[in-house]
Design a protein around this motif. Structure first.
Motif, PDB file in Angstrom:
ATOM      1  N   GLY A   1       0.808  -1.217   0.000  1.00 35.82           N
ATOM      2  CA  GLY A   1       0.000   0.000   0.000  1.00 35.82           C
ATOM      3  C   GLY A   1       0.838   1.262   0.000  1.00 35.82           C
TER       4      GLY A   1
ATOM      5  N   TRP B   1       1.307   2.290  -3.624  1.00 36.46           N
ATOM      6  CA  TRP B   1       0.109   2.937  -4.162  1.00 36.46           C
ATOM      7  C   TRP B   1      -0.055   4.343  -3.579  1.00 36.46           C
ATOM      8  CZ3 TRP B   1      -2.992   3.115  -7.998  1.00 36.46           C
ATOM      9  CH2 TRP B   1      -4.240   3.719  -7.883  1.00 36.46           C
ATOM     10  N   GLU B   2       0.237   4.499  -2.292  1.00 34.09           N
ATOM     11  CA  GLU B   2       0.160   5.830  -1.678  1.00 34.09           C
ATOM     12  C   GLU B   2       1.187   6.776  -2.286  1.00 34.09           C
ATOM     13  OE1 GLU B   2       0.375   7.862   2.793  1.00 34.09           O
ATOM     14  OE2 GLU B   2       0.587   5.697   2.525  1.00 34.09           O
TER      15      GLU B   2
END
Length: 261
Positions: A170, A173-174
């Motif tokens: 994640g 993606w962040e």
């Protein structure tokens, strides 16, 4: 009869992992972060710097997992360290690119979009104003010891995100979604200058409509250029004031990425 030092494969692999695994994370960071990861710094210098940093911090790092040189798990660990280091470096690149985009926007508004030069740090052509902002933010970043903060977070990352612990996907993606932060930060940096230049352009448009016989290209272009340089000079204080919160935000994001305090 003198005793013979007997070393097992496990001991040798542990010693090698204690040096090589941190080295890959450090090399990936130095290769992607601003200043050190540019073409101005030769690859050999980055390699020597990574080796020196690894030798200096290796005794204080947590124990590394033993690996086998030809095992698939070793390649996975190496790839994971490269991804972590590259993600840390790219997060700092986004902070620097905000100033480059801000310079590009101002240059287009004041009619200097055609005045471009080769950026020696990235090897591409950018507007002169963007290159000026890049040099300014680089000097301010070094003057405020931002590079030392980055190295501190790097060393702390081996404790908060040790080798062998899965890196949260994640975070990647962040990092991609943080591109919107770059656009917002760049507009916030030069919003007063853009507003002033927009008013100047509207005034020249009204003049052209009121007096069509006026050659706006021979009069307006140099006047907009001069007024743009004056407006940019007056707005430099506000740009430097905006630098500190943006730098703090970028460094805090870097810390949160690796779970540092």
């Amino acid at each position: 009869m003198p005793s013979v030092l007997a070393l097992t494969d496990t001991q040798i692999s542990t010693w090698v992992a204690a040096f090589l695994l941190p080295l890959f994370r450090i090399i990936a960071l130095l290769s992607t972060m601003p200043i050190f990861g540019t073409t101005l710094v030769p690859r050999r210098v980055r390699m020597y710097a990574a080796l020196a940093i690894t030798v200096a911090i290796a005794p204080s790092l947590p124990p590394m997992p033993p690996v086998q040189a030809l095992d698939l798990s070793a390649l996975l660990l190496v790839g994971e360290q490269i991804i972590i280091g590259a993600a840390m470096g790219l997060s700092l690149q986004l902070f620097f690119q905000a100033f480059v985009i801000a310079g590009q926007v101002v240059a287009i508004q004041m009619g200097m979009g055609f005045a471009s030069m080769v950026d020696p740090t990235n090897g591409v052509s950018v507007a002169v104003i963007g290159q000026f902002f890049t040099m300014m933010v680089t000097l301010v970043f070094l003057g405020m010891n931002g590079h030392l903060v980055v190295f501190e977070v790097l060393v702390e990352s081996f404790t908060t995100l040790p080798v062998g612990q899965a890196f949260d996907a994640g975070n990647i993606w962040e990092l991609v979604m943080r591109l919107s932060w770059v656009l917002g930060a760049s507009l916030m940096l030069v919003l007063p200058a853009i507003t002033a230049l927009l008013i100047v352009n509207i005034a020249f448009g009204v003049m052209t409509k009121a007096a069509p016989q006026l050659n706006i290209f021979s009069i307006g272009f140099p006047l907009i250029l001069v007024l743009g340089m004056l407006i940019l000079w007056l707005s430099m204080a506000e740009i430097l004031n905006q630098y500190r919160p943006l730098a703090v935000d970028a460094l805090q994001y870097l810390r949160s990425m690796v779970g540092a305090r």
